[in-house]
Design an enzyme around this catalytic site. Structure first.
Site, short mmCIF file in Angstrom:
data_model
loop_
_atom_site.label_atom_id
_atom_site.label_comp_id
_atom_site.label_asym_id
_atom_site.label_seq_id
_atom_site.Cartn_x
_atom_site.Cartn_y
_atom_site.Cartn_z
N LYS A 124 9.69 18.86 32.33
CA LYS A 124 9.89 19.45 33.66
C LYS A 124 11.32 19.96 33.81
O LYS A 124 11.55 20.98 34.45
CB LYS A 124 9.60 18.42 34.77
CG LYS A 124 8.17 17.96 34.81
CD LYS A 124 7.96 16.88 35.85
CE LYS A 124 8.63 15.56 35.49
NZ LYS A 124 8.10 14.88 34.29
N GLY A 149 14.41 10.99 33.45
CA GLY A 149 15.40 11.48 32.50
C GLY A 149 15.04 12.91 32.18
O GLY A 149 14.19 13.16 31.34
N HIS A 150 15.63 13.85 32.90
CA HIS A 150 15.26 15.26 32.72
C HIS A 150 16.27 15.93 31.78
O HIS A 150 17.44 16.04 32.11
CB HIS A 150 15.21 15.95 34.09
CG HIS A 150 14.09 15.43 34.95
ND1 HIS A 150 13.94 15.73 36.27
CD2 HIS A 150 13.05 14.63 34.63
CE1 HIS A 150 12.85 15.12 36.74
NE2 HIS A 150 12.31 14.43 35.76
N GLN A 161 8.49 11.92 36.75
CA GLN A 161 7.31 11.25 36.15
C GLN A 161 6.12 12.23 36.12
O GLN A 161 6.33 13.42 36.00
CB GLN A 161 6.97 9.95 36.89
CG GLN A 161 8.02 8.85 36.73
CD GLN A 161 9.20 8.99 37.68
OE1 GLN A 161 9.02 9.21 38.86
NE2 GLN A 161 10.41 8.86 37.18
N ASP A 203 7.69 13.02 31.10
CA ASP A 203 8.32 13.52 29.87
C ASP A 203 7.69 14.81 29.38
O ASP A 203 7.74 15.11 28.18
CB ASP A 203 8.27 12.47 28.75
CG ASP A 203 8.85 11.14 29.18
OD1 ASP A 203 9.84 11.17 29.92
OD2 ASP A 203 8.30 10.11 28.79
P1 IMP Z 1 9.24 2.42 36.71
O1 IMP Z 1 9.13 3.77 37.31
O2 IMP Z 1 10.59 2.16 36.08
O3 IMP Z 1 8.84 1.34 37.65
O4 IMP Z 1 8.19 2.34 35.49
C1 IMP Z 1 6.79 2.37 35.69
C2 IMP Z 1 6.08 3.14 34.59
O5 IMP Z 1 6.45 4.50 34.68
C3 IMP Z 1 6.46 2.71 33.17
O6 IMP Z 1 5.34 2.89 32.33
C4 IMP Z 1 7.54 3.68 32.78
O7 IMP Z 1 7.65 3.84 31.37
C5 IMP Z 1 7.02 4.94 33.44
N1 IMP Z 1 8.07 5.90 33.76
C6 IMP Z 1 8.96 5.84 34.77
N2 IMP Z 1 9.78 6.91 34.77
C7 IMP Z 1 9.36 7.68 33.74
C8 IMP Z 1 9.80 8.95 33.25
O8 IMP Z 1 10.71 9.59 33.76
N3 IMP Z 1 9.11 9.42 32.16
C9 IMP Z 1 8.06 8.75 31.60
N4 IMP Z 1 7.63 7.57 32.03
C10 IMP Z 1 8.27 7.05 33.10
#
Ligand code: IMP
Length: 431
Positions: free
Chosen positions: A19, A43-44, A227, A16
């Site tokens: 990017k 979520g970009h 991420q 977040d």
């Molecule tokens: P997962 O990727 O859905 O398995 O989530 C694993 C961890 O990564 C959790 O803490 C999510 O909140 C975090 N996470 C996954 N995708 C994002 C993102 O795009 N932005 C921020 N945190 C993310």
């Protein structure tokens, strides 16, 4: 800006960081923009011509007409969501389908992965990771267990049907005992194959395409991470991480090129820190201050809408991200969110059991009881949203940015002061 031929853009905190905006700006000069890991968990957010777009699986360069957008082998693709995203762009006048290529080696993420994700999270109870619920962990589990189904498998429909049914039945065997809801294996396979005619024309060899493009000296490639470093499956705050290699090394394997092709890595950081989901956030603010910053910065998840946890800028984290990514530059976003603060804090180390540490520990237990060590700088108390050049930044904002450079050891290349494309400052002049 410096001229890169193959540039990786990574998150250097917990995701977040903004990017999407940086990739969108860089995409104006790029030939190809490629995602290399993750899936619909990302979520970009990009603002273009006064409109907001939230991209989950399609690279953020897509809003520039004519740019080629690739999804590498390191991605796990939720085909239904991907097509919904393409259709939504089409409905808003952006024709992406003919410009998007997907690696035949990318893995399919299917309904049973999502159900396993939520069933596992329920089982974890208070120890939950706080995943996005998009099925990411189980899809990568299948990949590493050599039990996944790849996009390229769709070229042989009968075989693909068999593979998907078998994988769905294996998932059902796991879902039943943990209270998850089983899927109709045949319906899952039929559903994917029904989308085959639309997907097959998009399949490609992403690494080959990138190298062929770069053979033309004027081509420019941007590899877009999702991420952030602290969510990397190896280098992040394990186990509170995502399941892919978010860092720059993952960019090479995630699109299928060698690391020597990459000539720059931009780490995107917010001027402060946020995180969604569980796990350590050493500079987390006390609730009143966090609520204030969250409202100023609109800190709610772009994929799940969850309120983000908020903290001060952590130079230990970003210095560590520089180490694991080989950062050549930083893009600092949301500087304007700090415009009204009387003072701004930067974490320079952690005190654990009376001992000061200035590196990020390899084990979370070593962070137990850690207290951030802060440097306090005076706030600039001036709006920066209209600033377009480094020399017009308030001197105290410049001091803050210079301190970030010093502490992380990485030169700042861009500073973003608002959501619009033009609200960006080139911090270094071209080399
Ligand atoms: P997962 O990727 O859905 O398995 O989530 C694993 C961890 O990564 C959790 O803490 C999510 O909140 C975090 N996470 C996954 N995708 C994002 C993102 O795009 N932005 C921020 N945190 C993310």
């Amino acid at each position: 800006m410096r001229d890169y031929r193959c540039l990786v853009v990574v998150g250097a905190q917990w995701g977040d960081e903004g990017k999407g905006k940086i990739v969108d700006v860089l995409a104006a000069h790029a030939t190809i923009i490629a995602r290399y890991q993750g899936g619909a968990n990302a979520g970009h957010t990009v603002h273009a011509d006064g409109e907001e777009f939230i991209l989950h699986q399609i690279p953020s360069g897509v809003l520039h007409a004519g740019k080629r957008c690739l999804l590498g082998n390191g991605v796990v693709l939720d085909v239904d969501q991907f097509l919904v995203e393409l259709d939504a762009l089409h409905a808003r006048g952006i024709d992406a389908e003919s410009r998007v290529g997907i690696s035949g080696r990318a893995h399919l993420l299917l309904e049973y992965h999502k159900r396993l994700d939520s069933a596992h999270e329920k089982l974890r109870g208070t120890g939950k990771i706080g995943t996005t619920g998009k099925g990411i962990g189980p899809a990568y589990e299948d990949k590493v267990a050599r039990a996944g189904v790849r996009l390229g498998d769709l070229t042989d429909p009968a075989r693909a049907h068999r593979l998907i049914v078998a994988a769905a039945e294996r998932a059902n065997e796991r879902l039943g005992p943990i209270g998850g809801q089983c899927v109709d294996a045949i319906a899952v396979a039929d559903g994917v194959l029904a989308r085959r005619d639309r997907i097959l024309p998009m399949l490609t060899d992403t690494g080959r395409e990138i190298l062929q493009s770069l053979a033309n000296g004027s081509a420019r490639v941007v590899l877009e991470g999702a991420q952030g470093a602290m969510l990397d499956v190896d280098h992040g705050t394990y186990p509170y991480v995502t399941s892919s290699s978010t860092t720059a090394g993952g960019a090479a394997t995630g699109v299928g090129i060698g690391p020597t092709v990459i000539d720059g890595v931009i780490g995107v950081v917010k001027a402060y820190t946020t995180r969604v989901g569980s796990g350590p956030l050493p500079t987390e603010m006390e609730p009143g201050m966090a609520d204030h910053l969250r409202e100023l910065g609109g800190e709610y998840g772009a994929t799940t809408g969850r309120p983000r946890r908020c903290g001060w800028f952590d130079a230990v984290v970003v210095g560590y991200a520089a180490q694991v990514n080989g950062l050549t530059g930083l893009a600092v976003t949301k500087l304007d969110v700090l415009d009204t603060f009387d003072e701004v804090l930067i974490c320079t180390g952690y005190e654990v059991k009376g001992i000061a540490h200035d590196t990020f520990p390899y084990h979370l237990g070593l962070l137990d009881g850690a207290r951030p060590i802060y440097e306090t700088l005076p706030g600039w108390k001036t709006s920066t949203t209209r600033v377009r050049s480094r020399s017009d930044l308030p001197p105290r904002a410049l001091d803050y940015l210079h301190r970030i450079q010093e502490l992380t050891g990485v030169p700042i290349e861009f500073v973003s002061v608002g959501t619009a494309r033009h609200q960006i400052i080139e911090f270094v002049s071209a080399a």
